[in-house]
Design an enzyme around this catalytic site. Structure first.
Site: not given
Ligand SMILES: Cc1cc2nc3c(=O)[nH]c(=O)nc-3n(C[C@H](O)[C@H](O)[C@H](O)COP(=O)(O)O)c2cc1C
Length: 400
Positions: A208, A278, A288, A322, A336, A340
């Site tokens: 990301n 995730d 490959k 975060f 969240k 959590k």
């Protein structure tokens, strides 16, 4: 954090005096208010005009004449200084301060000031290793003077060894530490930062846009505030965050999970600023993948939810999460936070200009279990870190 801070820079007669000019530029760039004091011998190396031009303030060069002209007496500067930095510091000035000698403006001002003093020595290796110099340094350290020791390398005198002026970035970091509240001293913080990479085949991976800047800023600011910091970092291109931060580099979400669980023991605070994948490819191809088919599907599976696991095992730790969101910021963040078992969650809308991945700035909201929401304006990631750590320090204080 140096914006508007009053820094008095003492320049003494060493060959590294020219580096003090670069240092003034660095401080002025941070919008610090810099006042330069030069010894008579320093003026043999660099002119006062250079420092006056770079700092935008009059330069004090002589104890008996210019004080009157510039209206900056040693007492006035001694009182004004939030920190006195001597860079470069000669063996001579170190000896004078250690023995209470006040025979020029700089040494008199140091004696008259209650401000913290940071000494950045630079000299020939034999001078540095001289017993008298080492004794003087030891005396000053015992008296609470701060030092950034010289580095090792080729010296201007062509000797090789310890004596080079420390890196200016390291000196700046030390000033920031001196000017920071030491409210996290005695605490060990585990901070995560950066992205993860989930391999597809030997040359490709899923990742990301996280640069790691938020996690690294948190680590630096926490260190400055006296904390012991463990930084678990995904792959980033950032320079090492500096002395005193233990960095463990990981690549995949699973490696991140293992590192967090292995190191959270003994930490009073866990801040999860990493952008952990995730999902990961269910199969990793050993070879490959070739472009033989017009379409190729990748089957993905969930990675472990580290924040959920940390929240479950948190004990009496403070846990901060975060969330990078693109919609329904507060609702998603709150979900969240509760699910959590977090103490705080910091949410940012990564689609907003100036907020999010790769940038030096961020615009976030801090959500609390009480339902309170603190909406912060756009600011640097270091400033965001200061505010998050203010909250952490407050929660730690509440607990104790
Ligand atoms: C060319 C030259 C370079 C010098 N470089 C250094 C140095 O890097 N570090 C140091 O401690 N002294 C150095 N000295 C010696 C100092 O200038 C000398 O000890 C002087 O008394 C320092 O005065 P001040 O501390 O009042 O500025 C150098 C001297 C000369 C002539």
């Amino acid at each position: 954090m140096l914006k508007g801070r009053e820094i008095v820079l003492g320049v003494t007669g060493g060959i590294a005096a020219y580096k003090a000019a670069e240092f003034v530029r660095l401080l002025v760039k941070e919008e610090a208010s810099v006042h330069v004091v030069m010894t008579r011998n320093a003026q043999e190396f660099v002119t006062p005009l250079t420092f006056q031009t770079l700092s935008g303030n009059p330069v004090v060069t002589d104890p008996f004449t210019l004080i009157e002209d510039s209206k900056i007496g040693h007492i006035a500067l001694a009182d004004l200084a939030e920190v006195i930095v001597i860079l470069p510091a000669t063996a001579n000035i170190i000896g004078k301060i250690a023995h209470g000698i006040a025979d020029d403006f700089l040494s008199t001002m140091v004696m008259a000031s209650k401000a913290p003093v940071l000494i950045v020595p630079s000299m020939n290796v034999n001078m540095w290793e001289n017993k008298a110099v080492q004794e003087n340094v030891k005396t000053l350290v015992e008296r609470g003077y701060h030092f950034v020791d010289p580095g090792e390398g080729e010296l201007a005198c062509h000797w090789y060894g310890k004596g080079r002026l420390a890196e200016l970035s390291e000196v700046k970091e030390k000033i920031e530490e001196i000017l920071s509240p030491q409210d996290l001293r005695g605490e060990r913080l585990l901070i995560t930062g950066g992205p993860t990479q989930e391999p597809i085949d030997p040359v490709r991976f899923l990742t990301n846009r996280s640069s790691g800047k938020m996690g690294y800023a948190l680590a630096k600011v926490a260190r400055r505030r006296g904390a012991e910091v463990i930084l678990i970092s995904g792959p980033t291109s950032l320079p090492a965050p500096g002395r005193g931060i233990k960095v463990f580099s990981v690549r995949t979400a699973e490696e991140m999970r293992e590192a967090v669980l292995a190191h959270m023991e003994g930490c009073s605070v866990v801040i999860k600023a990493a952008a952990v994948s995730d999902y990961r490819p269910k199969e990793i191809s050993e070879k490959k993948l070739k472009k033989t088919e017009p379409f190729h599907s990748l089957e993905l599976e969930r990675t472990g939810d580290i924040l959920e696991e940390v929240g479950r095992k948190k004990g009496d730790r403070i846990v901060v999460g975060f969330a990078a969101e693109t919609e329904d910021l507060v609702a998603n963040g709150r979900k969240k936070l509760m699910e959590k078992n977090l103490d705080l969650i910091v949410v940012n809308d990564v689609t907003r200009p100036g907020a999010g991945f790769g940038l030096d700035t961020n615009q976030v909201k801090i959500l609390y279990p009480s339902g309170e929401v603190k909406d912060l304006p756009l600011m640097s990631k270091e400033e965001v870190s200061q505010i998050i750590l203010d909250e952490v320090a407050r929660l730690l204080k509440q607990k104790s």
